[in-house]
Design an enzyme around this catalytic site. Structure first.
Site, PDB file in Angstrom:
ATOM      1  N   GLY A 187       0.049   4.423  -0.250  1.00 35.16           N
ATOM      2  CA  GLY A 187      -0.654   5.661   0.055  1.00 35.16           C
ATOM      3  C   GLY A 187       0.208   6.574   0.894  1.00 35.16           C
ATOM      4  O   GLY A 187       1.394   6.332   1.129  1.00 35.16           O
TER       5      GLY A 187
ATOM      6  N   ARG B 182     -11.550  14.125   6.502  1.00 36.75           N
ATOM      7  CA  ARG B 182     -12.773  13.765   5.780  1.00 36.75           C
ATOM      8  C   ARG B 182     -13.933  13.436   6.699  1.00 36.75           C
ATOM      9  O   ARG B 182     -15.079  13.816   6.429  1.00 36.75           O
ATOM     10  CB  ARG B 182     -12.481  12.582   4.855  1.00 36.75           C
ATOM     11  CG  ARG B 182     -11.532  12.923   3.721  1.00 36.75           C
ATOM     12  CD  ARG B 182     -11.020  11.710   3.004  1.00 36.75           C
ATOM     13  NE  ARG B 182     -10.099  10.940   3.831  1.00 36.75           N
ATOM     14  CZ  ARG B 182      -9.399   9.902   3.404  1.00 36.75           C
ATOM     15  NH1 ARG B 182      -9.512   9.501   2.152  1.00 36.75           N
ATOM     16  NH2 ARG B 182      -8.596   9.248   4.217  1.00 36.75           N
TER      17      ARG B 182
ATOM     18  N   MET C  31       0.207   7.353   4.191  1.00 40.84           N
ATOM     19  CA  MET C  31       0.732   6.902   5.479  1.00 40.84           C
ATOM     20  C   MET C  31       1.836   5.864   5.301  1.00 40.84           C
ATOM     21  O   MET C  31       2.885   5.937   5.949  1.00 40.84           O
ATOM     22  CB  MET C  31      -0.377   6.341   6.363  1.00 40.84           C
ATOM     23  CG  MET C  31       0.128   5.906   7.754  1.00 40.84           C
ATOM     24  SD  MET C  31       1.081   7.177   8.625  1.00 40.84           S
ATOM     25  CE  MET C  31      -0.245   8.245   9.196  1.00 40.84           C
TER      26      MET C  31
ATOM     27  N   LYS D 116     -11.674   5.326  17.881  1.00 38.54           N
ATOM     28  CA  LYS D 116     -11.535   6.789  17.905  1.00 38.54           C
ATOM     29  C   LYS D 116     -12.088   7.411  16.629  1.00 38.54           C
ATOM     30  O   LYS D 116     -12.545   8.557  16.640  1.00 38.54           O
ATOM     31  CB  LYS D 116     -10.077   7.184  18.140  1.00 38.54           C
ATOM     32  CG  LYS D 116      -9.050   6.559  17.206  1.00 38.54           C
ATOM     33  CD  LYS D 116      -8.824   7.311  15.908  1.00 38.54           C
ATOM     34  CE  LYS D 116      -7.766   6.609  15.081  1.00 38.54           C
ATOM     35  NZ  LYS D 116      -7.560   7.231  13.756  1.00 38.54           N
TER      36      LYS D 116
ATOM     37  N   GLY E  79       0.854  -1.183   0.000  1.00 39.87           N
ATOM     38  CA  GLY E  79       0.000   0.000   0.000  1.00 39.87           C
ATOM     39  C   GLY E  79       0.887   1.229   0.000  1.00 39.87           C
ATOM     40  O   GLY E  79       1.552   1.522   0.993  1.00 39.87           O
TER      41      GLY E  79
END
EC number: 1.1.1.94
Length: 354
Positions: free
Chosen positions: A10, A272, A12, A200, A8
């Site tokens: 992305g 978001r 992060m 959270k 991945g």
């Protein structure tokens, strides 16, 4: 020198390549089927297009079809795919993970049994896709805590917790990433930290309500804002987060640290999920927010509300939890699942204080 593979590419996953590569480790970024343009950009220009930053030397990007090559001989494997892709990531890792590797999960969230409502952490869901013998030969760990990817990538001080089951494995992993700006603590309360990281996101959605209500009233530029409102929502959310940690079998005190309230704080500052909550606060039904205003946008908080909030029903029916527990989460579920109006159930909050 260690070899670290991140599935991945992305923001992060890529952000975490900075401290690791600066410590002299080899980092291999493997894109998913959605990351082709990101990988091409890194391969041709060295720049991650979403971060707007050049990756460090020692970081190599691979397309998905090159994954087996990237995984070969890796010491550490990380999952940087969001919670919507956990089943996909499980299928991929079943063929790619090798005995003795240390797995470090970035993905946060939960799944729930449709009938019983029993909640499951995502690393445990991933394990189900692996041969049991292989799963036993993998060290399972995760990163939790307040960590905005862009801030980490530009070396802003970031404090996190690496959690897992073996203290020695955790210290090994932490030492790979520790720098003068990336501060890592370790904990064997894997359940508590992963539960906090998952729940959270639920309350980040509610963090947007105050700004939305101000806009609805035409008071967004008013001298007096709704900090009182926001603080009360945050406090109730923190209490429920702590209760979720206890329900799952973790240490409730974990909820008071980086992996709980610290992570909830930074998630509530924007993003978001907060934007979606702001639109709901303006009086827009969530279904309209989802289908028109934020169509196609990944909303991790809403996904968590749908999974956890829906599970509260069968868990209550079975007597696992009481009907008066988790009033904010139950309310948020009614907002996203039923387009309920924003009538905050204040009288149901803080019941054990009376």
């Amino acid at each position: 020198m260690a070899t670290i593979v991140i599935l991945g590419s992305g923001i992060m996953g890529t952000a975490l390549s900075f401290p690791a590569s600066e410590n002299g480790h080899e980092v291999r970024l493997v894109g998913t089927f959605l990351d082709r343009e990101i990988v091409e950009s890194i391969q041709t220009t060295g720049v991650h297009p979403d971060l707007g930053l050049k990756v460090n030397d020692g970081v190599t990007a691979y397309q998905l079809e090159q994954a087996k090559e990237a995984f070969e001989g890796a010491d550490v494997v990380m999952s940087g795919v969001n919670s919507f892709g956990v089943e996909w990531i499980g299928e991929q890792l079943a063929d790619l993970l090798q005995p003795g590797q240390k797995f470090l999960c970035i993905t946060k969230g939960m799944r729930a049994d449709e009938g019983t409502g029993d909640l499951q952490l995502l690393p445990d869901k991933i394990k189900e896709y692996l041969d049991p013998e292989l799963a036993e030969q993998i060290s399972w760990n995760a990163i939790t805590g307040p960590s905005i990817a862009g801030e980490l990538a530009v070396h802003h001080d970031t404090a996190v917790v690496f959690c897992g089951h073996d203290k020695d494995d955790l210290e090994y992993l932490a030492d790979l990433f520790r720098t003068d700006y990336y501060h890592v603590w370790t904990s064997t309360d894997f359940i508590g930290h992963e539960t906090g990281a998952a729940t959270k996101n639920i309350y980040a959605f509610a963090a947007g309500f105050a700004e939305g209500l101000l806009r609805k009233q035409g008071k967004e530029n008013d001298k007096y804002v709704m900090y009182n409102f926001g603080a009360a929502i945050f406090a109730q959310g923190q209490r429920e987060l702590r209760s979720f940690v206890k329900l799952m079998g973790g240490n409730p005190d974990t909820a008071d640290g980086l992996g709980g309230v610290g992570d909830m704080f930074v998630t509530s500052m924007g993003g978001r999920n907060v934007k979606a909550g702001t639109l709901v606060g303006q009086g827009i039904p969530f279904s309209e927010v989802r289908d028109q205003h934020m169509k196609g946008v990944t909303l991790e908080g809403v996904a968590a509300i749908k999974v956890v909030g829906k599970a509260l029903g069968p868990l209550t029916e079975r007597g696992v939890i009481k009907p008066e527990e988790y009033p904010l989460c139950r309310f948020l579920y009614s907002v996203v699942a039923e387009d309920a109006p924003l009538d905050i159930p204040w009288d149901k909050f803080f019941q054990d204080l009376t």
